[in-house]
Design an enzyme around this catalytic site. Structure first.
Site, PDB file in Angstrom:
ATOM      1  CD  GLN A 103      -2.497  -1.129   2.723  1.00  0.00           C
ATOM      2  OE1 GLN A 103      -3.527  -0.469   2.913  1.00  0.00           O
ATOM      3  NE2 GLN A 103      -1.924  -1.839   3.676  1.00  0.00           N
ATOM      4  CG  HIS A 121      -2.765   2.639  -1.922  1.00  0.00           C
ATOM      5  ND1 HIS A 121      -2.710   2.456  -0.562  1.00  0.00           N
ATOM      6  CD2 HIS A 121      -3.922   2.048  -2.313  1.00  0.00           C
ATOM      7  CE1 HIS A 121      -3.786   1.812  -0.137  1.00  0.00           C
ATOM      8  NE2 HIS A 121      -4.531   1.538  -1.194  1.00  0.00           N
TER       9      HIS A 121
HETATM   10  C1  BV8 Z   1     -11.662   3.195  -3.708  1.00  0.00           C
HETATM   11  C2  BV8 Z   1      -1.881   6.978  -1.354  1.00  0.00           C
HETATM   12  C3  BV8 Z   1     -13.429   3.003  -5.280  1.00  0.00           C
HETATM   13  C4  BV8 Z   1      -1.849   8.445  -1.046  1.00  0.00           C
HETATM   14  C5  BV8 Z   1      -3.587   5.987   0.095  1.00  0.00           C
HETATM   15  C6  BV8 Z   1     -15.035   0.163   2.382  1.00  0.00           C
HETATM   16  C7  BV8 Z   1     -15.247   0.485   3.706  1.00  0.00           C
HETATM   17  C8  BV8 Z   1     -14.921   1.751   4.191  1.00  0.00           C
HETATM   18  C9  BV8 Z   1     -14.364   2.713   3.326  1.00  0.00           C
HETATM   19  C10 BV8 Z   1     -14.152   2.387   2.022  1.00  0.00           C
HETATM   20  C11 BV8 Z   1     -14.477   1.120   1.548  1.00  0.00           C
HETATM   21  N1  BV8 Z   1     -14.156   1.076   0.204  1.00  0.00           N
HETATM   22  C12 BV8 Z   1     -13.640   2.277  -0.176  1.00  0.00           C
HETATM   23  C13 BV8 Z   1     -13.623   3.092   0.902  1.00  0.00           C
HETATM   24  C14 BV8 Z   1     -13.152   4.477   0.906  1.00  0.00           C
HETATM   25  C15 BV8 Z   1     -11.633   4.568   1.082  1.00  0.00           C
HETATM   26  C16 BV8 Z   1     -11.206   4.020   2.423  1.00  0.00           C
HETATM   27  O1  BV8 Z   1     -10.718   2.909   2.521  1.00  0.00           O
HETATM   28  N2  BV8 Z   1     -11.385   4.823   3.456  1.00  0.00           N
HETATM   29  C17 BV8 Z   1     -10.957   4.392   4.786  1.00  0.00           C
HETATM   30  C18 BV8 Z   1     -10.003   5.428   5.367  1.00  0.00           C
HETATM   31  C19 BV8 Z   1     -12.175   4.234   5.666  1.00  0.00           C
HETATM   32  N3  BV8 Z   1     -10.923   3.875   0.023  1.00  0.00           N
HETATM   33  C20 BV8 Z   1     -10.681   4.497  -1.152  1.00  0.00           C
HETATM   34  O2  BV8 Z   1     -11.100   5.601  -1.404  1.00  0.00           O
HETATM   35  C21 BV8 Z   1      -9.866   3.722  -2.173  1.00  0.00           C
HETATM   36  N4  BV8 Z   1     -10.508   3.814  -3.466  1.00  0.00           N
HETATM   37  O3  BV8 Z   1     -12.239   2.523  -2.912  1.00  0.00           O
HETATM   38  O4  BV8 Z   1     -12.093   3.405  -5.014  1.00  0.00           O
HETATM   39  C22 BV8 Z   1     -14.197   4.275  -5.457  1.00  0.00           C
HETATM   40  C23 BV8 Z   1     -13.972   5.039  -6.591  1.00  0.00           C
HETATM   41  C24 BV8 Z   1     -14.707   6.222  -6.764  1.00  0.00           C
HETATM   42  C25 BV8 Z   1     -15.634   6.634  -5.789  1.00  0.00           C
HETATM   43  C26 BV8 Z   1     -15.814   5.866  -4.626  1.00  0.00           C
HETATM   44  C27 BV8 Z   1     -15.090   4.681  -4.446  1.00  0.00           C
HETATM   45  C28 BV8 Z   1      -8.487   4.346  -2.340  1.00  0.00           C
HETATM   46  C29 BV8 Z   1      -7.676   4.202  -1.068  1.00  0.00           C
HETATM   47  C30 BV8 Z   1      -6.228   4.624  -1.337  1.00  0.00           C
HETATM   48  C31 BV8 Z   1      -5.920   5.912  -0.596  1.00  0.00           C
HETATM   49  N5  BV8 Z   1      -4.504   6.237  -0.775  1.00  0.00           N
HETATM   50  N6  BV8 Z   1      -2.289   6.258  -0.149  1.00  0.00           N
HETATM   51  C32 BV8 Z   1      -0.668   8.778  -0.194  1.00  0.00           C
HETATM   52  O5  BV8 Z   1      -0.017   7.885   0.383  1.00  0.00           O
HETATM   53  O6  BV8 Z   1      -0.376   9.990  -0.104  1.00  0.00           O
HETATM   54  S1  BV8 Z   1      -4.032   5.238   1.536  1.00  0.00           S
HETATM   55  C33 BV8 Z   1      -2.843   5.352   2.738  1.00  0.00           C
HETATM   56  O7  BV8 Z   1      -3.326   4.476   3.781  1.00  0.00           O
HETATM   57  C34 BV8 Z   1      -1.462   4.837   2.452  1.00  0.00           C
HETATM   58  O8  BV8 Z   1      -1.299   4.215   1.198  1.00  0.00           O
HETATM   59  C35 BV8 Z   1      -1.301   3.772   3.558  1.00  0.00           C
HETATM   60  O9  BV8 Z   1      -0.400   2.807   3.229  1.00  0.00           O
HETATM   61  C36 BV8 Z   1      -2.669   3.260   3.555  1.00  0.00           C
HETATM   62  C37 BV8 Z   1      -3.093   2.240   4.505  1.00  0.00           C
HETATM   63  O10 BV8 Z   1      -2.686   2.613   5.795  1.00  0.00           O
HETATM   64  P1  BV8 Z   1      -1.600   1.693   6.506  1.00  0.00           P
HETATM   65  O11 BV8 Z   1      -0.519   1.384   5.550  1.00  0.00           O
HETATM   66  O12 BV8 Z   1      -2.294   0.538   7.127  1.00  0.00           O
HETATM   67  O13 BV8 Z   1      -1.014   2.692   7.554  1.00  0.00           O
HETATM   68  P2  BV8 Z   1      -1.560   2.948   9.034  1.00  0.00           P
HETATM   69  O14 BV8 Z   1      -0.811   4.101   9.601  1.00  0.00           O
HETATM   70  O15 BV8 Z   1      -3.053   2.978   9.027  1.00  0.00           O
HETATM   71  O16 BV8 Z   1      -1.145   1.624   9.817  1.00  0.00           O
HETATM   72  C38 BV8 Z   1       0.218   1.356  10.047  1.00  0.00           C
HETATM   73  C39 BV8 Z   1       0.270   0.153  10.962  1.00  0.00           C
HETATM   74  O17 BV8 Z   1       1.645  -0.170  11.187  1.00  0.00           O
HETATM   75  C40 BV8 Z   1      -0.345   0.407  12.334  1.00  0.00           C
HETATM   76  O18 BV8 Z   1      -1.238  -0.650  12.646  1.00  0.00           O
HETATM   77  C41 BV8 Z   1       0.843   0.411  13.294  1.00  0.00           C
HETATM   78  O19 BV8 Z   1       0.531  -0.199  14.534  1.00  0.00           O
HETATM   79  C42 BV8 Z   1       1.846  -0.427  12.549  1.00  0.00           C
HETATM   80  N7  BV8 Z   1       3.252  -0.099  12.824  1.00  0.00           N
HETATM   81  C43 BV8 Z   1       3.796   1.116  13.081  1.00  0.00           C
HETATM   82  N8  BV8 Z   1       5.137   0.975  13.246  1.00  0.00           N
HETATM   83  C44 BV8 Z   1       5.432  -0.338  13.076  1.00  0.00           C
HETATM   84  C45 BV8 Z   1       4.234  -1.027  12.807  1.00  0.00           C
HETATM   85  N9  BV8 Z   1       4.193  -2.359  12.613  1.00  0.00           N
HETATM   86  C46 BV8 Z   1       5.353  -3.036  12.686  1.00  0.00           C
HETATM   87  N10 BV8 Z   1       6.555  -2.445  12.934  1.00  0.00           N
HETATM   88  C47 BV8 Z   1       6.623  -1.104  13.132  1.00  0.00           C
HETATM   89  N11 BV8 Z   1       7.814  -0.541  13.379  1.00  0.00           N
END
Ligand code: BV8
Length: 247
Positions: A103, A121
């Site tokens: 991602q 992504h």
């Molecule tokens: C879409 C690029 C269709 C930009 C990113 C279903 C249900 C609910 C919502 C939706 C759904 N379907 C679609 C949606 C809407 C939306 C969505 O998911 N919203 C969420 C927030 C609720 N999705 C979309 O819009 C997607 N498109 O569905 O298209 C469509 C088309 C037209 C109209 C309508 C729909 C597109 C999603 C892509 C968004 N772009 N990135 C940029 O980066 O600038 S997302 C962004 O979040 C990053 O890519 C990131 O990678 C990604 C996911 O987050 P994580 O990687 O998981 O990062 P996070 O911080 O959350 O977690 C990190 C984890 O690591 C933590 O758990 C932490 O504990 C852990 N950690 C930390 N340090 C360590 C560690 N683990 C191990 N070791 C460590 N040292």
């Protein structure tokens, strides 16, 4: 199951697997120094994703969105892959078949030596024009406050997938195929909150794969995981690969 027993179990699954799929998120790049999205230092902390990572936000305030992405490019330029990224390169060499889906947009997997990475992504190394076919690789170079297309003069945008944008169909197709066919699916460093990327782990599980989570903290995926290792990627992944190599 304590960590050591879980790591033994995971190493045995990896040894016997025909195909392993790994899905990574921002957590694998945290130890390189890149902020995650929803952690205490999270990128989104205090900044609503719809402020900076949607086509609507870009249409309304392209300079503001570029201020955010130039900050991301500055951060990315300072960092290197970490032990977690390199462990996945070694893992790919030691299992029968391996597919890496990310991602992340930072391309640290590729800089560590991973090949054929599926980027769900997009990435911040490339930009494209919003009006004509122009695109280019800019690496980690910061861009002007108003990056303009040299062909037509319209705005350039980062080649990332914003919220409310469709994921690249080919990336989705390849990730879905790997989730369907893998024996082991490892979810690494992701909160599992962004869709449809989060779906692949559940698809793999329902297709009979052994589901593994390696993450700093529990996530909504944890109850579904056959093996859950909670700790740092940079420590756990090298330990898992070393245990596999010792079998
Ligand atoms: C879409 C690029 C269709 C930009 C990113 C279903 C249900 C609910 C919502 C939706 C759904 N379907 C679609 C949606 C809407 C939306 C969505 O998911 N919203 C969420 C927030 C609720 N999705 C979309 O819009 C997607 N498109 O569905 O298209 C469509 C088309 C037209 C109209 C309508 C729909 C597109 C999603 C892509 C968004 N772009 N990135 C940029 O980066 O600038 S997302 C962004 O979040 C990053 O890519 C990131 O990678 C990604 C996911 O987050 P994580 O990687 O998981 O990062 P996070 O911080 O959350 O977690 C990190 C984890 O690591 C933590 O758990 C932490 O504990 C852990 N950690 C930390 N340090 C360590 C560690 N683990 C191990 N070791 C460590 N040292």
């Amino acid at each position: 199951m304590d960590h050591s027993a879980a790591i033994d179990a995971l190493a045995a699954h990896l040894r016997d697997a025909q195909f392993v799929c790994a899905l990574t998120g921002a957590g694998i790049s945290a130890e390189s120094g890149l902020a995650t999205f929803r952690g205490p230092d999270g990128l989104w902390k205090g900044r609503d994703p719809t402020e900076v990572a949607t086509p609507e936000a870009f249409a309304a305030d392209p300079r503001g969105v570029w201020e955010f992405y130039n900050w991301r490019l500055r951060q990315a330029a300072k960092v290197e892959p970490n032990a977690g990224h390199f462990a996945l390169v070694r893992l790919a060499e030691r299992v029968a078949g391996f597919g890496l889906v990310t991602q992340n947009v930072d391309r640290l997997h590729q800089r560590a030596g991973s090949r054929d990475v599926v980027e769900l992504h997009g990435n911040i190394d490339e930009v494209r024009c919003i009006s004509c076919p122009f695109s280019e690789t800019v690496g980690r170079r910061e861009l002007p406050a108003e990056p303009r297309c040299p062909n037509c003069g319209d705005w350039l945008r980062p080649c990332v997938v914003w919220f409310n944008e469709l994921l690249p169909p080919d990336a989705v197709r390849r990730a879905a195929a790997w989730a369907r066919e893998c024996d082991v699916f490892i979810s690494i460093g992701t909160s599992g909150l962004v869709w449809p990327a989060a779906q692949f782990a559940y698809d793999a599980k329902s297709n009979g794969a052994t589901l593994v989570e390696i993450n700093l903290e529990p996530t909504p995926l944890t109850p579904h995981a056959d093996v859950a290792l909670h700790g740092k990627c940079g420590e756990l992944l090298p330990t898992v690969v070393a245990r596999l190599e010792a079998l």
